[in-house]
Scaffold this active site. Structure first.
Site, PDB file in Angstrom:
ATOM      1  N   CYS A 163       0.797  -1.228   0.000  1.00 32.65           N
ATOM      2  CA  CYS A 163       0.000   0.000   0.000  1.00 32.65           C
ATOM      3  C   CYS A 163       0.833   1.284   0.000  1.00 32.65           C
ATOM      4  O   CYS A 163       0.273   2.373  -0.107  1.00 32.65           O
ATOM      5  CB  CYS A 163      -0.960  -0.004   1.182  1.00 32.65           C
ATOM      6  SG  CYS A 163      -1.990  -1.477   1.244  1.00 32.65           S
ATOM      7  N   GLU A 305      -1.452   5.931  13.517  1.00 31.42           N
ATOM      8  CA  GLU A 305      -1.008   7.086  12.733  1.00 31.42           C
ATOM      9  C   GLU A 305      -1.208   8.384  13.517  1.00 31.42           C
ATOM     10  O   GLU A 305      -0.336   9.257  13.522  1.00 31.42           O
ATOM     11  CB  GLU A 305      -1.752   7.158  11.399  1.00 31.42           C
ATOM     12  CG  GLU A 305      -1.253   8.283  10.499  1.00 31.42           C
ATOM     13  CD  GLU A 305      -1.806   8.245   9.085  1.00 31.42           C
ATOM     14  OE1 GLU A 305      -1.287   8.983   8.227  1.00 31.42           O
ATOM     15  OE2 GLU A 305      -2.756   7.464   8.826  1.00 31.42           O
ATOM     16  N   LYS A 324      -9.374   8.245   1.471  1.00 30.49           N
ATOM     17  CA  LYS A 324      -9.871   6.865   1.379  1.00 30.49           C
ATOM     18  C   LYS A 324     -11.323   6.782   1.845  1.00 30.49           C
ATOM     19  O   LYS A 324     -12.019   5.804   1.541  1.00 30.49           O
ATOM     20  CB  LYS A 324      -8.983   5.924   2.191  1.00 30.49           C
ATOM     21  CG  LYS A 324      -7.588   5.718   1.594  1.00 30.49           C
ATOM     22  CD  LYS A 324      -6.778   4.726   2.404  1.00 30.49           C
ATOM     23  CE  LYS A 324      -5.403   4.473   1.795  1.00 30.49           C
ATOM     24  NZ  LYS A 324      -4.474   5.599   1.986  1.00 30.49           N
ATOM     25  N   HIS A 329      -9.690   2.074  -0.417  1.00 30.53           N
ATOM     26  CA  HIS A 329      -8.239   1.872  -0.458  1.00 30.53           C
ATOM     27  C   HIS A 329      -7.858   1.298  -1.821  1.00 30.53           C
ATOM     28  O   HIS A 329      -8.174   0.150  -2.126  1.00 30.53           O
ATOM     29  CB  HIS A 329      -7.822   0.929   0.662  1.00 30.53           C
ATOM     30  CG  HIS A 329      -6.355   0.931   0.939  1.00 30.53           C
ATOM     31  ND1 HIS A 329      -5.411   1.235  -0.021  1.00 30.53           N
ATOM     32  CD2 HIS A 329      -5.656   0.656   2.070  1.00 30.53           C
ATOM     33  CE1 HIS A 329      -4.205   1.159   0.503  1.00 30.53           C
ATOM     34  NE2 HIS A 329      -4.329   0.809   1.777  1.00 30.53           N
TER      35      HIS A 329
END
Length: 401
Positions: A163, A305, A324, A329
Site C-alpha cells: 500500500c 497514525e 480513502k 483503499h
C-alpha cells in the site's frame, strides 16, 4: 552535491469519483463518495458488498481494441493515467525515449487476470489456458506495458511495497532525477479491483459493511477500491526550458521499516518515517500546513497514525484528512493518487475533507477536516503511506514559487 529542484508538471488520475484531474478534484473537494455495489464478481458469500469500483472506465478511449485484449485492467488503468498526465504536461516524448524513466507501484499486479487463469488451469487443465494470459503473470507487466505503449527505452521499475508502493515509485523517480539518470520520470501506481484482495480483507475482518470512516470513534474498517495515478516529474531547469505547467515541488521523502510487524504499523516506525522525510526535505514540523494521511479507517491503523503524528508534531494542530473515505483503499495506487491530491492542494489552497465523520475519537484527537473541504493557505504537505511488512514512506510536497 547540490540538490536539484524536482517539480511535478503533469497529473493523470483514474478513480471511482472521476477520470482526469479536473473531474477528480471537483468531486473530491465536494466530498463525493465513489463507493457502490460491487459488479465485477459475486459478493453474495462475503461479509460486505461495496467497494470503490470504477464503473465508467472505457480502456478503448486510451488503447486500440487489440491492445486492450492483450492487456489486463491494471495496465489499462495505468496507461490511461499516464496518457492523461502526459497530455496535462504538454509533453512530447519524441527524442526522450532513452531518458524517460517509468516507475510504477502496485500491490497485486494483474491479480484478477491471474486468478482467472488459475481457475481455468484448475478446472479445465493447463491446455485450456489462453497462451496470451501468461504475459500478464509477472507483476512487472504493468510498467512493461507502459514502456511498450509509450515506446520508452529508459529505466523501467516496478515497486511491490504493497500500500506504500506509489510513494516508493515517486521517491525512486525523484532520486533518478537527482542523479541525472533520467530527464523525465513517469511515476505513480495502479491496482485493479480484485476478488483476491476483496475476499482477503473480508476474511480478516478489515472491511467496513457500509462506509469508510477514518478517525471516527465508530469506524469499522476500510473499503477496497481500484484506480491509477501518474505524475510527470522533471527538474525545474528542464520544466522551465520547455515552459511546462508546474503544480508543485517535491522536497524529499523518508522511509522506515517495521519488519517485525506484518500487519500492524507501529508508532515509532511511522514517526521515524515522517521525521526522515522532514529531515531530507530540510524543513521542521511546524513548516507543515497539511498532512494527507494513510487513513484507512481501521481501528489500529488510524489510532497508530494519530499517535505518531502527535509525537512528531508535538501538539501542533495540523489538518489531517483521508481521501480513502471517498475512494476506498486503492492499494498500490493509493499513495500515488493521494500525492496528486497533495499537488492540487498546494496549487489551489483547498484541503479535501474526510467524509463520513460523525463521532470524535479521543484516540484520534486531530483536525481531520470533517465532511467539508477547508480553504486555507497551504505551502507544504506531508503525504503518509504505510504497508504490510512495515514498508513506511512519507513524501514532502511544496507549493511551487
Amino acid at each position: 552535491m547540490k540538490k536539484k529542484r524536482i517539480v511535478v508538471t503533469g497529473l493523470g488520475v483514474v478513480t471511482s469519483i472521476g477520470i482526469g484531474k479536473d473531474a477528480f478534484w471537483d468531486n473530491l473537494i465536494k466530498g463525493k463518495s465513489g463507493i457502490s455495489k460491487v459488479e465485477s464478481f459475486d459478493t453474495s458469500n462475503q461479509f460486505t458488498h461495496l467497494g470503490g469500483e470504477i464503473k465508467n472506465f472505457k480502456p478503448e478511449v486510451f488503447l486500440n481494441k487489440k491492445k486492450v485484449k492483450l492487456m489486463a485492467r491494471a495496465s489499462h488503468l495505468a496507461i490511461a493515467a499516464a496518457k492523461l498526465a502526459l497530455r496535462d504536461s504538454n509533453l512530447d516524448l519524441k527524442g526522450v525515449d532513452k531518458r524517460l524513466a517509468i516507475c510504477v507501484g502496485t500491490t497485486g499486479g494483474e491479480s484478477q487476470e491471474i486468478e482467472e487463469m488459475d481457475a481455468v488451469w484448475v478446472k479445465k487443465g493447463h491446455e485450456n489456458v489462453d497462451k496470451w494470459s501468461v504475459a500478464q503473470y509477472p507483476v512487472n507487466n504493468i510498467s512493461s506495458n507502459l514502456a511498450i505503449e509509450l515506446k520508452s527505452n529508459g529505466i523501467n521499475r516496478i515497486f511491490t511495497t504493497a500500500c506504500a508502493a506509489g510513494n516508493y515509485a515517486i521517491g525512486y523517480g525523484y532520486d533518478l532525477l537527482q542523479l541525472d539518470k533520467a530527464d523525465i520520470v513517469l511515476a505513480g501506481g495502479s491496482d485493479a479491483f480484485s476478488y483476491l484482495s476483496f475476499t482477503g480483507f473480508n476474511q480478516v475482518g478489515a472491511v467496513a459493511p457500509e462506509k469508510c470512516q477514518p478517525f471516527d470513534k465508530n469506524r469499522k474498517g476500510m473499503m477496497v477500491g481500484e484506480g491509477a495515478g501518474m505524475l510527470i516529474l522533471e527538474t525545474l531547469e528542464n520544466a522551465t526550458k520547455r515552459k511546462a505547467p508546474i503544480y508543485a515541488e517535491i522536497l524529499g521523502y523518508g522511509l522506515s521499516c517495521d519488519a517485525h510487524h506484518m500487519t500492524n504499523p507501529q508508532v515509532e516506525g511511522i514517526a521515524d518515517c515522517m521525521r526522515n522525510a522532514l529531515k531530507e526535505a530540510g524543513i521542521l514540523s511546524n513548516d507543515v500546513d497539511y498532512i494527507n494521511a494513510h487513513g484507512t479507517g481501521t481501528k489500529h491503523n488510524d489510532r497508530t497514525e494519530c499517535a505518531a503524528i502527535k509525537q512528531v508534531f508535538n501538539g501542533q494542530n495540523v489538518p489531517v484528512s483521508s481521501i480513502k473515505s471517498m475512494l476506498g483503499h486503492t492499494m498500490g495506487a493509493a499513495s500515488a493518487i493521494e500525492t496528486i491530491v497533495c499537488c492540487l492542494t498546494v496549487k489551489n489552497d483547498i484541503i479535501p475533507p474526510t467524509i463520513n465523520y460523525q463521532t470524535p475519537d479521543p484516540e484520534c484527537d486531530i483536525d481531520c477536516v470533517p465532511n467539508v473541504a477547508k480553504r486555507q493557505k497551504v505551502n507544504i504537505v506531508l503525504k503518509n503511506a504505510f504497508a504490510f511488512g512495515g514498508n513506511n514512506s512519507s513524501l514532502v510536497i511544496k507549493k511551487y514559487s
